[in-house]
Motif scaffolding. Sequence first.
Motif, PDB file in Angstrom:
ATOM      1  N   LYS A   1       0.835  -1.194   0.000  1.00 28.42           N
ATOM      2  CA  LYS A   1       0.000   0.000   0.000  1.00 28.42           C
ATOM      3  C   LYS A   1       0.871   1.246   0.000  1.00 28.42           C
ATOM      4  CE  LYS A   1      -4.038  -1.834   0.204  1.00 28.42           C
ATOM      5  NZ  LYS A   1      -5.043  -1.617  -0.767  1.00 28.42           N
ATOM      6  N   SER A   2       0.320   2.342  -0.476  1.00 33.94           N
ATOM      7  CA  SER A   2       1.061   3.597  -0.520  1.00 33.94           C
ATOM      8  C   SER A   2       0.967   4.322   0.818  1.00 33.94           C
ATOM      9  CB  SER A   2       0.505   4.486  -1.631  1.00 33.94           C
ATOM     10  OG  SER A   2      -0.797   4.923  -1.274  1.00 33.94           O
ATOM     11  N   VAL A   3       1.854   5.281   1.013  1.00 31.95           N
ATOM     12  CA  VAL A   3       1.836   6.095   2.232  1.00 31.95           C
ATOM     13  C   VAL A   3       0.517   6.850   2.326  1.00 31.95           C
ATOM     14  CG1 VAL A   3       2.929   8.037   3.413  1.00 31.95           C
ATOM     15  CG2 VAL A   3       4.339   6.314   2.293  1.00 31.95           C
ATOM     16  N   HIS A   4       0.055   7.344   1.198  1.00 35.14           N
ATOM     17  CA  HIS A   4      -1.201   8.100   1.181  1.00 35.14           C
ATOM     18  C   HIS A   4      -2.372   7.245   1.676  1.00 35.14           C
ATOM     19  CE1 HIS A   4      -3.969  11.220   0.009  1.00 35.14           C
ATOM     20  NE2 HIS A   4      -4.672  10.342  -0.685  1.00 35.14           N
ATOM     21  N   SER A   5      -2.433   5.999   1.238  1.00 35.03           N
ATOM     22  CA  SER A   5      -3.538   5.137   1.678  1.00 35.03           C
ATOM     23  C   SER A   5      -3.420   4.820   3.166  1.00 35.03           C
ATOM     24  CB  SER A   5      -3.601   3.858   0.855  1.00 35.03           C
ATOM     25  OG  SER A   5      -2.444   3.084   1.038  1.00 35.03           O
ATOM     26  N   TRP A   6      -2.191   4.658   3.681  1.00 32.01           N
ATOM     27  CA  TRP A   6      -2.027   4.408   5.119  1.00 32.01           C
ATOM     28  C   TRP A   6      -2.434   5.619   5.937  1.00 32.01           C
ATOM     29  CZ3 TRP A   6      -2.029   0.078   7.520  1.00 32.01           C
ATOM     30  CH2 TRP A   6      -1.592  -1.066   6.857  1.00 32.01           C
ATOM     31  N   VAL A   7      -2.096   6.812   5.455  1.00 33.80           N
ATOM     32  CA  VAL A   7      -2.531   8.023   6.169  1.00 33.80           C
ATOM     33  C   VAL A   7      -4.049   8.078   6.198  1.00 33.80           C
ATOM     34  CG1 VAL A   7      -2.578  10.553   6.051  1.00 33.80           C
ATOM     35  CG2 VAL A   7      -0.425   9.329   5.748  1.00 33.80           C
ATOM     36  N   GLN A   8      -4.684   7.724   5.101  1.00 31.36           N
ATOM     37  CA  GLN A   8      -6.147   7.700   5.074  1.00 31.36           C
ATOM     38  C   GLN A   8      -6.699   6.672   6.045  1.00 31.36           C
ATOM     39  OE1 GLN A   8      -7.063   7.111   0.933  1.00 31.36           O
ATOM     40  NE2 GLN A   8      -7.491   9.285   0.678  1.00 31.36           N
ATOM     41  N   TYR A   9      -6.105   5.494   6.109  1.00 33.14           N
ATOM     42  CA  TYR A   9      -6.567   4.471   7.053  1.00 33.14           C
ATOM     43  C   TYR A   9      -6.439   4.954   8.491  1.00 33.14           C
ATOM     44  CZ  TYR A   9      -6.273   1.115   3.189  1.00 33.14           C
ATOM     45  OH  TYR A   9      -6.423   0.457   2.013  1.00 33.14           O
ATOM     46  N   LEU A  10      -5.268   5.508   8.819  1.00 31.97           N
ATOM     47  CA  LEU A  10      -5.008   5.926  10.196  1.00 31.97           C
ATOM     48  C   LEU A  10      -5.904   7.077  10.634  1.00 31.97           C
ATOM     49  CD1 LEU A  10      -1.129   5.675  10.295  1.00 31.97           C
ATOM     50  CD2 LEU A  10      -2.768   4.105  11.296  1.00 31.97           C
ATOM     51  N   PHE A  11      -6.245   7.951   9.714  1.00 36.59           N
ATOM     52  CA  PHE A  11      -7.045   9.117  10.058  1.00 36.59           C
ATOM     53  C   PHE A  11      -8.534   8.912   9.794  1.00 36.59           C
ATOM     54  CE2 PHE A  11      -2.897  10.892  10.044  1.00 36.59           C
ATOM     55  CZ  PHE A  11      -2.946  11.915  10.949  1.00 36.59           C
ATOM     56  N   ARG A  12      -8.940   7.664   9.590  1.00 34.01           N
ATOM     57  CA  ARG A  12     -10.349   7.312   9.387  1.00 34.01           C
ATOM     58  C   ARG A  12     -10.958   7.971   8.150  1.00 34.01           C
ATOM     59  NH1 ARG A  12     -13.822   6.001  14.362  1.00 34.01           N
ATOM     60  NH2 ARG A  12     -12.399   4.731  15.497  1.00 34.01           N
ATOM     61  N   GLU A  13     -10.180   8.143   7.117  1.00 32.00           N
ATOM     62  CA  GLU A  13     -10.700   8.736   5.890  1.00 32.00           C
ATOM     63  C   GLU A  13     -10.926   7.680   4.822  1.00 32.00           C
ATOM     64  OE1 GLU A  13      -8.138  11.919   4.813  1.00 32.00           O
ATOM     65  OE2 GLU A  13      -8.593  13.039   6.614  1.00 32.00           O
ATOM     66  N   SER A  14     -10.897   6.435   5.221  1.00 33.46           N
ATOM     67  CA  SER A  14     -11.140   5.342   4.292  1.00 33.46           C
ATOM     68  C   SER A  14     -12.410   4.626   4.715  1.00 33.46           C
ATOM     69  CB  SER A  14      -9.968   4.360   4.319  1.00 33.46           C
ATOM     70  OG  SER A  14     -10.297   3.212   3.591  1.00 33.46           O
ATOM     71  N   TRP A  15     -13.179   4.227   3.749  1.00 35.56           N
ATOM     72  CA  TRP A  15     -14.424   3.516   4.038  1.00 35.56           C
ATOM     73  C   TRP A  15     -14.252   2.018   3.894  1.00 35.56           C
ATOM     74  CZ3 TRP A  15     -18.089   6.068   6.377  1.00 35.56           C
ATOM     75  CH2 TRP A  15     -18.107   7.453   6.248  1.00 35.56           C
ATOM     76  N   ASN A  16     -13.018   1.555   3.860  1.00 35.56           N
ATOM     77  CA  ASN A  16     -12.749   0.137   3.714  1.00 35.56           C
ATOM     78  C   ASN A  16     -12.945  -0.550   5.068  1.00 35.56           C
ATOM     79  OD1 ASN A  16     -11.744  -2.409   3.290  1.00 35.56           O
ATOM     80  ND2 ASN A  16      -9.945  -1.726   2.149  1.00 35.56           N
ATOM     81  N   PRO A  17     -13.995  -1.368   5.229  1.00 37.62           N
ATOM     82  CA  PRO A  17     -14.252  -2.006   6.530  1.00 37.62           C
ATOM     83  C   PRO A  17     -13.179  -3.021   6.924  1.00 37.62           C
ATOM     84  CG  PRO A  17     -15.805  -2.781   4.876  1.00 37.62           C
ATOM     85  CD  PRO A  17     -14.998  -1.711   4.234  1.00 37.62           C
TER      86      PRO A  17
ATOM     87  N   LEU B   1       8.846  14.012   5.993  1.00 35.82           N
ATOM     88  CA  LEU B   1       8.752  14.136   4.534  1.00 35.82           C
ATOM     89  C   LEU B   1       7.656  13.239   3.966  1.00 35.82           C
ATOM     90  CD1 LEU B   1      12.523  14.256   3.569  1.00 35.82           C
ATOM     91  CD2 LEU B   1      10.879  16.134   3.447  1.00 35.82           C
ATOM     92  N   PHE B   2       7.571  12.012   4.449  1.00 39.01           N
ATOM     93  CA  PHE B   2       6.529  11.095   3.973  1.00 39.01           C
ATOM     94  C   PHE B   2       5.134  11.622   4.303  1.00 39.01           C
ATOM     95  CE2 PHE B   2       9.537   7.273   4.047  1.00 39.01           C
ATOM     96  CZ  PHE B   2       9.672   7.285   2.675  1.00 39.01           C
ATOM     97  N   LEU B   3       4.944  12.073   5.533  1.00 44.52           N
ATOM     98  CA  LEU B   3       3.630  12.600   5.925  1.00 44.52           C
ATOM     99  C   LEU B   3       3.275  13.868   5.160  1.00 44.52           C
ATOM    100  CD1 LEU B   3       3.698  11.935   9.746  1.00 44.52           C
ATOM    101  CD2 LEU B   3       2.261  10.809   8.047  1.00 44.52           C
ATOM    102  N   ALA B   4       4.257  14.730   4.949  1.00 42.92           N
ATOM    103  CA  ALA B   4       4.003  15.954   4.177  1.00 42.92           C
ATOM    104  C   ALA B   4       3.627  15.622   2.742  1.00 42.92           C
ATOM    105  CB  ALA B   4       5.227  16.866   4.215  1.00 42.92           C
ATOM    106  N   HIS B   5       4.314  14.648   2.169  1.00 47.63           N
ATOM    107  CA  HIS B   5       3.996  14.233   0.799  1.00 47.63           C
ATOM    108  C   HIS B   5       2.605  13.600   0.729  1.00 47.63           C
ATOM    109  CE1 HIS B   5       4.387  12.666  -3.223  1.00 47.63           C
ATOM    110  NE2 HIS B   5       4.146  11.450  -2.762  1.00 47.63           N
ATOM    111  N   ALA B   6       2.310  12.705   1.653  1.00 48.21           N
ATOM    112  CA  ALA B   6       1.016  12.019   1.643  1.00 48.21           C
ATOM    113  C   ALA B   6      -0.132  12.982   1.916  1.00 48.21           C
ATOM    114  CB  ALA B   6       1.013  10.901   2.675  1.00 48.21           C
ATOM    115  N   SER B   7       0.146  14.061   2.623  1.00 47.61           N
ATOM    116  CA  SER B   7      -0.890  15.055   2.930  1.00 47.61           C
ATOM    117  C   SER B   7      -0.977  16.144   1.869  1.00 47.61           C
ATOM    118  CB  SER B   7      -0.601  15.697   4.285  1.00 47.61           C
ATOM    119  OG  SER B   7      -0.532  14.719   5.281  1.00 47.61           O
ATOM    120  N   ASP B   8      -0.202  16.027   0.815  1.00 46.03           N
ATOM    121  CA  ASP B   8      -0.180  16.987  -0.294  1.00 46.03           C
ATOM    122  C   ASP B   8       0.199  18.400   0.141  1.00 46.03           C
ATOM    123  OD1 ASP B   8      -0.814  15.148  -2.286  1.00 46.03           O
ATOM    124  OD2 ASP B   8      -2.966  15.373  -1.942  1.00 46.03           O
ATOM    125  N   VAL B   9       1.137  18.513   1.084  1.00 43.32           N
ATOM    126  CA  VAL B   9       1.614  19.834   1.487  1.00 43.32           C
ATOM    127  C   VAL B   9       3.114  19.990   1.266  1.00 43.32           C
ATOM    128  CG1 VAL B   9      -0.222  20.227   3.169  1.00 43.32           C
ATOM    129  CG2 VAL B   9       1.898  19.142   3.899  1.00 43.32           C
TER     130      VAL B   9
END
Length: 117
Positions: free
Chosen positions: A1-17, A94-102
């Motif tokens: 999985k990509s860093v972006h998808s993990w950030v989404q999972y951790l921050f509850r922004e994914s609807w994947n049960p 750097l990874f979090l900044a990239h995954a957060s698009d900032v």
Amino acid sequence: KSVHSWVQYLFRESWNPLKLRYQLRNVRERLAKNLVEKGVLTTEKQNFLVFDMTTHPLTDNIIKTKLVKKVQDAVLSRWAGEASRMDRRILALLFLAHASDVLENAFSPLSDDDYEV
């Protein structure tokens, strides 16, 4: 999985049960609360048409400027040639900044001459 998808999972922004076990509870609220307690952010209520929303603006731009400078230096000045030789905390930033698009925002104020590595 990509860093972006993990950030989404951790921050509850994914609807994947199937990924519910990876989600952290109230991450944004906890981070904001801790940053308010440290004096980095403040808490304000803003009215957005029909509802009130809690926002957390910066109290002082010096901290943001230092953080942006740290990101710029890590990539442009202190780049070791490979990620495994970098400081782990800077690499995580750097990874979090990239995954957060900032990440691009850190480099937008630089001139073309500043991009010399």
